[in-house]
Design an enzyme around this catalytic site. Sequence first.
Site, PDB file in Angstrom:
ATOM      1  CD  GLU A   1      79.804  -0.722  53.387  1.00 60.25           C
ATOM      2  OE1 GLU A   1      79.049   0.036  54.009  1.00 60.25           O
ATOM      3  OE2 GLU A   1      81.021  -0.526  53.276  1.00 60.25           O
TER       4      GLU A   1
ATOM      5  CE  LYS B   1      79.194   4.877  60.373  1.00 64.33           C
ATOM      6  NZ  LYS B   1      80.403   5.651  60.715  1.00 64.33           N
TER       7      LYS B   1
ATOM      8  CB  VAL C   1      81.388  -3.514  57.687  1.00 64.56           C
ATOM      9  CG1 VAL C   1      81.953  -4.913  57.884  1.00 64.56           C
ATOM     10  CG2 VAL C   1      82.001  -2.857  56.456  1.00 64.56           C
TER      11      VAL C   1
ATOM     12  CG  ASP D   1      82.759  -2.246  60.565  1.00 68.83           C
ATOM     13  OD1 ASP D   1      81.537  -2.144  60.815  1.00 68.83           O
ATOM     14  OD2 ASP D   1      83.330  -1.596  59.667  1.00 68.83           O
TER      15      ASP D   1
ATOM     16  CE  LYS E   1      86.380   3.295  56.804  1.00 68.66           C
ATOM     17  NZ  LYS E   1      85.563   2.109  56.587  1.00 68.66           N
TER      18      LYS E   1
HETATM   19  N1  PSU Z   1      84.504   1.360  53.211  1.00 66.59           N
HETATM   20  C1  PSU Z   1      84.543   2.469  52.423  1.00 66.59           C
HETATM   21  N2  PSU Z   1      83.784   3.542  52.782  1.00 66.59           N
HETATM   22  C2  PSU Z   1      82.974   3.534  53.888  1.00 66.59           C
HETATM   23  C3  PSU Z   1      82.921   2.353  54.720  1.00 66.59           C
HETATM   24  C4  PSU Z   1      83.716   1.305  54.326  1.00 66.59           C
HETATM   25  O1  PSU Z   1      85.262   2.482  51.411  1.00 66.59           O
HETATM   26  O2  PSU Z   1      82.295   4.532  54.163  1.00 66.59           O
HETATM   27  C5  PSU Z   1      82.012   2.337  55.930  1.00 66.59           C
HETATM   28  C6  PSU Z   1      81.577   0.905  56.268  1.00 66.59           C
HETATM   29  O3  PSU Z   1      80.160   0.853  56.247  1.00 66.59           O
HETATM   30  C7  PSU Z   1      82.097   0.659  57.663  1.00 66.59           C
HETATM   31  C8  PSU Z   1      82.061   2.049  58.226  1.00 66.59           C
HETATM   32  O4  PSU Z   1      81.313  -0.262  58.382  1.00 66.59           O
HETATM   33  O5  PSU Z   1      82.593   2.824  57.152  1.00 66.59           O
HETATM   34  C9  PSU Z   1      82.880   2.147  59.507  1.00 66.59           C
HETATM   35  O6  PSU Z   1      82.384   3.159  60.320  1.00 66.59           O
HETATM   36  P1  PSU Z   1      82.899   3.318  61.840  1.00 66.59           P
HETATM   37  O7  PSU Z   1      84.362   3.612  61.723  1.00 66.59           O
HETATM   38  O8  PSU Z   1      82.098   4.465  62.401  1.00 66.59           O
HETATM   39  O9  PSU Z   1      82.613   2.024  62.531  1.00 66.59           O
END
Ligand code: PSU
Length: 300
Positions: free
Chosen positions: A23, A84, A104, A140, A157
């Site tokens: 990604e 993004k 993702v 995701d 995360k």
């Molecule tokens: N993994 C990492 N760093 C990131 C991401 C994943 O180590 O920045 C990104 C991925 O692209 C994932 C996004 O889809 O963070 C999630 O964002 P949100 O919580 O807004 O859905």
Amino acid sequence: MKIHYSNEVQSALNDHKPILALESTIIAQGMPYPHNLEFAQQAESICRDQGAVPATTAIINGEIYVGLEKNQIELIARDPSVKKISRRELGIALSRKWHGAATVSATMHVARSAGIRVFATGGIGGVHRGAEDTFDLSEDLTALGSIPIVVVSAGAKAILDIGRTLEYLETIGVAVVGYKTSEFPAFYSRHSGFHGIHQVNSAKHIARMYRNHTGCGLHSALLVANPVSEKDEIPAQDMESIIAAACTSAQEKNISGKKLTPYLLAEIVRATGGRSLKTNRALALNNVGLGAKISREVHK
Ligand code: PSU
Ligand code: MN
């Protein structure tokens, strides 16, 4: 969906060679320049060393690219206009002719359409802390519930509510396995306290599980949780107060929606004096290595 393939990815597709999707939000919004560029280049070279063709996915001038040339990776890493883009925004980004980094969910969507079956990221998005009030659940999750590819991540995360993320993964039917562990890892840390996921000890077994998963007619992802190495991890107890402070700071500044995850990651890099960036990079590269091995097994 019209996709531009790099020469390398196009010939791998023609010759049925292993390919690993990568990604680009982790590059554009997940890490600061120039560390993000170094990371992206290193990810591609680890992938090639392990015998798979890297298929970094992004949107450039409103066109979808799978496999980026050097100058395109540079653009994603340093151009501040790169947005993004999650799966639901693909059509918007194309119409507006934006530059976009794929999350993702967007990468999974494009990878499926390209016939790529294995994908490596850092950590998936999930259920945010306080989601009972904000309703902030990453797209995701819905992509994982509906796209049948192997996704390699270092767990969810740690800025998220990991327990609720695991429950939600169950609800939407995602198969979750731990690579050489039965404890779901917590991104920066090897331990989350959530035990009892299925343990798998080799890329070969993961590939066999994936074949059986799709063979049973399941349309969800197989999520492989691959803990960061001991030497690169930051123990969960060291992270907790830093993450809590970052979440409070986001609340005070009214940061929500798609800006929240990039803000929290950057705040944590600042608060740890760059230590979390090193860990993030190490865990993501570790996932690329395993992803490439799985891709080779899936193609056998
Ligand atoms: N993994 C990492 N760093 C990131 C991401 C994943 O180590 O920045 C990104 C991925 O692209 C994932 C996004 O889809 O963070 C999630 O964002 P949100 O919580 O807004 O859905
Ligand atoms: Mn969100």
